[in-house]
Write a protein that holds these residues in place. Structure first.
Motif, PDB file in Angstrom:
ATOM      1  N   ASN A  76       1.524  68.544  24.643  1.00 30.24           N
ATOM      2  CA  ASN A  76       1.854  67.152  25.003  1.00 30.24           C
ATOM      3  C   ASN A  76       2.657  66.445  23.912  1.00 30.24           C
ATOM      4  N   GLU A  77       3.576  67.187  23.281  1.00 28.11           N
ATOM      5  CA  GLU A  77       4.409  66.599  22.228  1.00 28.11           C
ATOM      6  C   GLU A  77       5.671  65.945  22.786  1.00 28.11           C
ATOM      7  N   ILE A  78       6.030  66.256  24.012  1.00 28.28           N
ATOM      8  CA  ILE A  78       7.245  65.694  24.622  1.00 28.28           C
ATOM      9  C   ILE A  78       6.942  64.307  25.178  1.00 28.28           C
ATOM     10  N   TRP A  90      25.512  77.806  26.820  1.00 26.77           N
ATOM     11  CA  TRP A  90      25.201  79.104  27.425  1.00 26.77           C
ATOM     12  C   TRP A  90      23.882  79.604  26.823  1.00 26.77           C
ATOM     13  N   ASN A  91      22.796  78.957  27.241  1.00 30.58           N
ATOM     14  CA  ASN A  91      21.452  79.282  26.737  1.00 30.58           C
ATOM     15  C   ASN A  91      20.484  79.209  27.911  1.00 30.58           C
ATOM     16  N   PRO A  92      20.037  80.361  28.430  1.00 28.20           N
ATOM     17  CA  PRO A  92      19.190  80.367  29.632  1.00 28.20           C
ATOM     18  C   PRO A  92      17.862  79.635  29.477  1.00 28.20           C
ATOM     19  N   THR A  93      17.450  79.332  28.241  1.00 30.28           N
ATOM     20  CA  THR A  93      16.174  78.624  28.090  1.00 30.28           C
ATOM     21  C   THR A  93      16.227  77.221  28.692  1.00 30.28           C
ATOM     22  N   VAL A  94      17.442  76.714  28.932  1.00 34.91           N
ATOM     23  CA  VAL A  94      17.532  75.375  29.541  1.00 34.91           C
ATOM     24  C   VAL A  94      16.937  75.375  30.950  1.00 34.91           C
ATOM     25  N   ILE A  95      16.961  76.524  31.611  1.00 38.30           N
ATOM     26  CA  ILE A  95      16.385  76.609  32.957  1.00 38.30           C
ATOM     27  C   ILE A  95      14.867  76.452  32.883  1.00 38.30           C
ATOM     28  N   GLN A  96      14.226  77.115  31.902  1.00 36.40           N
ATOM     29  CA  GLN A  96      12.780  76.958  31.739  1.00 36.40           C
ATOM     30  C   GLN A  96      12.420  75.548  31.290  1.00 36.40           C
ATOM     31  N   LEU A  97      13.285  74.946  30.438  1.00 35.29           N
ATOM     32  CA  LEU A  97      13.051  73.560  30.021  1.00 35.29           C
ATOM     33  C   LEU A  97      13.064  72.633  31.227  1.00 35.29           C
ATOM     34  N   LYS A  98      14.047  72.791  32.076  1.00 36.55           N
ATOM     35  CA  LYS A  98      14.149  71.957  33.278  1.00 36.55           C
ATOM     36  C   LYS A  98      12.937  72.196  34.183  1.00 36.55           C
ATOM     37  N   TYR A  99      12.535  73.435  34.319  1.00 38.60           N
ATOM     38  CA  TYR A  99      11.378  73.813  35.141  1.00 38.60           C
ATOM     39  C   TYR A  99      10.125  73.065  34.677  1.00 38.60           C
ATOM     40  N   MET A 100       9.859  73.123  33.369  1.00 38.35           N
ATOM     41  CA  MET A 100       8.656  72.482  32.845  1.00 38.35           C
ATOM     42  C   MET A 100       8.723  70.961  32.968  1.00 38.35           C
ATOM     43  N   LEU A 104       6.092  69.015  35.385  1.00 38.00           N
ATOM     44  CA  LEU A 104       5.092  68.219  34.658  1.00 38.00           C
ATOM     45  C   LEU A 104       5.410  66.718  34.680  1.00 38.00           C
ATOM     46  N   GLY A 105       6.535  66.355  35.276  1.00 31.84           N
ATOM     47  CA  GLY A 105       6.847  64.947  35.482  1.00 31.84           C
ATOM     48  C   GLY A 105       7.397  64.206  34.277  1.00 31.84           C
ATOM     49  N   TYR A 106       8.026  64.935  33.336  1.00 32.61           N
ATOM     50  CA  TYR A 106       8.624  64.273  32.168  1.00 32.61           C
ATOM     51  C   TYR A 106      10.049  63.827  32.483  1.00 32.61           C
ATOM     52  N   LYS A 107      10.373  62.601  32.094  1.00 32.76           N
ATOM     53  CA  LYS A 107      11.721  62.062  32.306  1.00 32.76           C
ATOM     54  C   LYS A 107      12.530  62.235  31.011  1.00 32.76           C
ATOM     55  N   ILE A 108      13.033  63.428  30.825  1.00 33.91           N
ATOM     56  CA  ILE A 108      13.852  63.716  29.655  1.00 33.91           C
ATOM     57  C   ILE A 108      15.317  63.828  30.080  1.00 33.91           C
ATOM     58  N   LYS A 109      16.201  63.911  29.084  1.00 37.06           N
ATOM     59  CA  LYS A 109      17.602  64.203  29.353  1.00 37.06           C
ATOM     60  C   LYS A 109      18.017  65.429  28.548  1.00 37.06           C
TER      61      LYS A 109
END
Length: 354
Positions: A76-78, A90-100, A104-109
């Motif tokens: 819960n640090e975000i 070009w970093n596929p981890t952005v897909i997992q970031l968007k998924y989480m 989980l309902g976080y309004k990030i950019k």
């Protein structure tokens, strides 16, 4: 609000090492916001021959970044409003970031800085993988994950959009809204290279690029053989440190390119900072960036065969620059200031982050 930099692994001889050191400081100073870097730790430093990264090591690095990001969500640090800046889009981890974030309902950019991809036929991905569905769909998925897709030049934007939406009669404005042309945040170069200005100039012509097919190193080598009175230096052959490379530019008169792939071009800006005359083709990102004084006709080096046809013209251009070096210093200063303001300042990027 916190800005998280999801960075690119630092290769000692490339700007990625300088970004690791300088980018957090520059963003923090410009925005007044807390900046935290999400690093993948130590990875193999030797790049895959002819490439920008180590193809195995880069995935080790990104996997570690993914673990850190996922753990932050678990702890819960975000916070809502946080911004994740990927210094390489070009970093596929952005897909997992968007998924989480969405589940989980976080309004990030999220923002990503695009350097290259399969959509560029001369890039490593474009040459070896091309338009395979998996890579094109992966790139578009990453593009859609980003709220801000950052590009350094209009040439790169056109290359990207014309590849992905070439068959669409009308491009959805919502797609284009995610694209921003910003300067790359390289203000630090002015200070880090200042000590190399004013060195005694020698008749040195520098090839600053990777030895890769799209850089056409064979043209440079042929010119070297034909103009033995001058010193032609291929930087990658010398295995120079960044400091040694900058010292070499301080002594050189010309920095040469025959590139078939370039979406920005940092090396010729570095050369300009220490009064090197750039000799570059009238194509790619150079077309919108360079003064006419420094562009030679694209047809002279579209291939080695075309170079052979125009070799005498290229040789004469080199001779002219060497013999009239001092008369070009005014144009060099003008060119440097133009690039400094429009392409190598992070101001527009920082404003987007805010």
């Amino acid at each position: 609000m916190t800005i998280y930099i999801v960075d690119l692994e630092a290769v000692e001889t490339r700007y990625t090492k300088q970004w690791k050191d300088w980018l957090p400081k520059q963003i923090e100073k410009a925005t007044g916001l807390a900046v935290i870097t999400i690093s993948g730790g130590e990875t193999p430093q030797d790049t895959t021959p002819g490439a920008f990264l180590n193809f195995g090591g880069t995935n080790v690095y990104k996997s570690k970044q993914q673990e850190i990001i996922a753990t932050m969500f678990c702890n819960n640090e975000i916070q809502d409003g946080d911004y994740f800046l990927y210094t390489d889009a070009w970093n596929p981890t952005v897909i997992q970031l968007k998924y989480m974030a969405e589940l989980l309902g976080y309004k990030i950019k999220i923002g990503g800085m695009w350097h290259a991809g399969s959509y560029d036929t001369h890039d490593f991905l474009g040459r070896l993988i091309g338009d395979c569905p998996w890579v094109r769909h992966a790139e578009m998925s990453m593009y859609e994950c980003y709220d801000d897709n950052f590009f350094a030049t209009e040439f790169h934007i056109d290359l990207f959009t014309e590849t992905f939406w070439k068959d669409e009669a009308e491009i959805d404005e919502q797609k284009l809204h995610k694209i921003k042309r910003v300067g790359w945040p390289m203000e630090y170069l002015r200070d880090s290279m200042f000590g190399n200005r004013g060195r005694q100039k020698e008749n040195i012509i520098v090839f600053p690029h990777r030895i890769a097919p799209e850089k056409q190193h064979d043209i440079f080598l042929d010119l070297k053989e034909s103009l033995p009175q001058y010193e032609f230096v291929t930087c990658q052959d010398k295995k120079l440190t960044k400091k040694e490379y900058h010292e070499l530019l301080g002594r050189a008169k010309i920095i040469f390119s025959a590139n078939l792939q370039e979406t920005l071009g940092i090396s010729w800006y570095e050369g300009l900072l220490v009064d090197c005359i750039p000799m570059i083709p009238d194509r790619l990102s150079y077309k919108e960036m360079a003064l006419d004084d420094f562009k030679y006709p694209s047809a002279w080096t579209t291939s080695f065969a075309s170079y052979k046809e125009h070799k005498i013209s290229l040789m004469e251009r080199i001779l002219h620059y060497i013999e009239n070096y001092n008369t070009y210093l005014g144009q060099v200063k003008e060119q440097k200031e133009f690039l400094e303001n429009k392409f190598f300042s992070g101001t527009r990027l920082y404003n987007a982050l805010k």
